[in-house]
Design an enzyme around this catalytic site. Structure first.
Site, short mmCIF file in Angstrom:
data_model
loop_
_atom_site.label_atom_id
_atom_site.label_comp_id
_atom_site.label_asym_id
_atom_site.label_seq_id
_atom_site.Cartn_x
_atom_site.Cartn_y
_atom_site.Cartn_z
NE ARG A 10 -20.29 36.31 -47.41
CZ ARG A 10 -21.24 35.69 -46.70
NH1 ARG A 10 -21.52 34.42 -46.93
NH2 ARG A 10 -21.92 36.32 -45.75
N GLY A 11 -24.28 36.30 -51.71
CA GLY A 11 -25.54 35.59 -51.94
C GLY A 11 -25.72 35.24 -53.42
N GLY A 98 -34.00 44.72 -53.77
CA GLY A 98 -34.48 43.46 -54.34
C GLY A 98 -34.93 42.51 -53.26
CB THR A 100 -39.08 39.77 -50.91
OG1 THR A 100 -38.41 38.54 -50.59
CG2 THR A 100 -39.01 39.98 -52.40
CB ALA A 124 -37.91 45.66 -57.93
N PRO A 125 -40.14 43.72 -55.86
CG PRO A 125 -42.35 43.53 -55.13
CD PRO A 125 -41.43 44.42 -55.90
CG HIS A 154 -39.81 31.36 -54.51
ND1 HIS A 154 -41.14 31.69 -54.66
CD2 HIS A 154 -39.10 32.35 -55.12
CE1 HIS A 154 -41.24 32.83 -55.32
NE2 HIS A 154 -40.01 33.26 -55.61
CG HIS A 155 -34.60 29.10 -53.58
ND1 HIS A 155 -34.12 29.43 -52.34
CD2 HIS A 155 -34.86 30.27 -54.20
CE1 HIS A 155 -34.08 30.75 -52.22
NE2 HIS A 155 -34.53 31.28 -53.35
CE LYS A 158 -39.58 34.14 -51.50
NZ LYS A 158 -38.69 35.30 -51.44
N GLY A 164 -42.63 38.03 -52.12
CA GLY A 164 -42.98 39.43 -52.38
C GLY A 164 -43.76 39.56 -53.68
P1 NAP Z 1 -29.01 34.39 -50.35
O1 NAP Z 1 -28.28 33.56 -51.34
O2 NAP Z 1 -29.33 33.82 -49.02
O3 NAP Z 1 -28.20 35.77 -50.18
C1 NAP Z 1 -28.33 36.66 -49.12
C2 NAP Z 1 -26.93 37.10 -48.75
O4 NAP Z 1 -26.99 38.19 -47.83
C3 NAP Z 1 -26.13 35.99 -48.07
O5 NAP Z 1 -24.81 35.98 -48.59
C4 NAP Z 1 -26.13 36.41 -46.59
O6 NAP Z 1 -25.01 35.91 -45.90
C5 NAP Z 1 -26.08 37.91 -46.77
N1 NAP Z 1 -26.50 38.71 -45.62
C6 NAP Z 1 -27.35 38.37 -44.64
N2 NAP Z 1 -27.49 39.40 -43.77
C7 NAP Z 1 -26.69 40.38 -44.23
C8 NAP Z 1 -26.37 41.68 -43.77
N3 NAP Z 1 -26.91 42.18 -42.66
N4 NAP Z 1 -25.51 42.42 -44.49
C9 NAP Z 1 -24.95 41.95 -45.61
N5 NAP Z 1 -25.18 40.72 -46.09
C10 NAP Z 1 -26.05 39.96 -45.41
O7 NAP Z 1 -30.41 34.88 -50.99
P2 NAP Z 1 -30.71 35.31 -52.50
O8 NAP Z 1 -31.39 34.19 -53.20
O9 NAP Z 1 -29.52 35.93 -53.10
O10 NAP Z 1 -31.83 36.42 -52.24
C11 NAP Z 1 -31.56 37.61 -51.51
C12 NAP Z 1 -32.88 38.38 -51.33
O11 NAP Z 1 -33.36 38.76 -52.63
C13 NAP Z 1 -34.02 37.54 -50.71
O12 NAP Z 1 -34.82 38.37 -49.91
C14 NAP Z 1 -34.82 37.06 -51.90
O13 NAP Z 1 -36.17 36.82 -51.59
C15 NAP Z 1 -34.68 38.27 -52.80
N6 NAP Z 1 -34.84 38.00 -54.23
C16 NAP Z 1 -35.35 39.02 -54.95
C17 NAP Z 1 -35.49 38.89 -56.31
C18 NAP Z 1 -36.04 40.05 -57.07
O14 NAP Z 1 -36.19 39.94 -58.30
N7 NAP Z 1 -36.34 41.16 -56.43
C19 NAP Z 1 -35.11 37.71 -56.94
C20 NAP Z 1 -34.57 36.68 -56.18
C21 NAP Z 1 -34.43 36.84 -54.82
P3 NAP Z 1 -25.11 34.45 -45.14
O15 NAP Z 1 -25.65 33.48 -46.16
O16 NAP Z 1 -23.70 34.16 -44.76
O17 NAP Z 1 -26.02 34.63 -43.98
#
Ligand code: NAP
Length: 264
Positions: A10-11, A98, A100, A124-125, A154-155, A158, A164
């Protein structure tokens, strides 16, 4: 077909990744992991079309045992990612991470575990190709310009700081940079944190604002000159070619790789 499961569907990243995997001719999305009860199938969640009849699991162990995916893509939160990575490796499922927020200790432990299991994995950070190049170019520049500061932006949703990507950039720079004291030796902060956080003497400044996605500048200062290396991700689509690349690449690996620059 590579059997893929995704954590955090859902994220913001998770939703993009679900569509990417569903539309990829070589991937099959066999399951997703959530921690909230959103229904038995993704199609029951308003974010996804009715054709996405992918089972939703609330427990990673059950998902791994019952669906036996080849790859688990984690896009959840820094609180869970370490446990998820370990559980995948123990279950002989290749992690593509993905999320971090790993500490150096956790990275070391997961690297050793993957080695013992003879299993590939990628942490991959940053999945964006441009960001990977930014890190490589910054590492190159560090041999010539030892005075460097990193500003990552960042937004405001975060959870971890520094990012990362900033952490990884600082690590790569410090491998090439001659050890060096920056700034004035008598420098004093009159407001705590004004000079940022330090990795091996390299200041990192974290900005969190609504409207931003993921941006970073690496500033190198020299006599009468400034070199700025900058990358901007304007939307989550920028990360998806890296996600697809990693899902394929991890199938050929027998160790855990930290940073896409090591496999591109
Ligand atoms: P986000 O919109 O907050 O998405 C995270 C999702 O994971 C939310 O739907 C959250 O639900 C859910 N979640 C939380 N705990 C969980 C669990 N135990 N099991 C399953 N789902 C769970 O954040 P995002 O922007 O998508 O980013 C996610 C991660 O990726 C962050 O750590 C961010 O720093 C990282 N990121 C990495 C890259 C890359 O290129 N490597 C790029 C962008 C972001 P709720 O919202 O309902 O709590």
């Amino acid at each position: 077909m590579i059997r893929v499961a995704i954590g955090g569907p859902r994220g913001k990243m998770g939703q993009e990744a679900v569509h990417t995997v569903m539309n990829h001719p070589e991937f099959e999305l066999v399951a997703v992991l959530d921690y909230k009860d959103i229904g038995r199938h993704l199609s029951e969640s308003s974010e996804f079309p009715s054709s996405y009849t992918v089972p939703v699991y609330l427990d990673l162990k059950d998902l791994l045992n019952q669906q036996k995916p080849d790859v688990f893509v984690d896009l959840t939160t820094p609180h869970q990612v370490y446990e998820h990575t370990k559980m995948c490796l123990m279950s002989e499922v290749r992690p593509v991470i993905g999320t971090t927020g790993f500490t150096e200790e956790q990275l070391k432990e997961c690297t050793e575990l993957a080695k013992r299991m003879h299993l590939g994995g990628i942490i991959a950070p940053n999945f964006a190709l441009g960001a990977v190049l930014m890190m490589k170019f910054a590492a190159m520049a560090a041999s010539y310009f030892p005075d460097v500061e990193i500003i990552e932006m960042h937004h405001d949703h975060k959870l971890d700081a520094p990012s990362g990507t900033a952490y990884k950039t600082a690590q790569l720079i410090s491998e090439n940079r001659i050890e060096h004291m920056q700034g004035h030796p008598d420098e004093k902060e009159t407001l705590e944190g004004a000079r940022g956080a330090f990795y091996e003497g390299i200041p990192i400044h974290s900005v969190r604002l609504p409207g931003l996605v993921a941006h970073q500048q690496v500033l190198f200062g020299g006599e009468g000159q400034l070199l700025t290396i900058r990358h901007d991700s304007f939307n989550r689509q920028s990360f998806m070619s890296g996600v697809s690349f990693s899902i394929k690449k991890v199938m050929d690996l027998e160790e855990l790789i930290y940073g896409l620059e090591n496999v591109l």
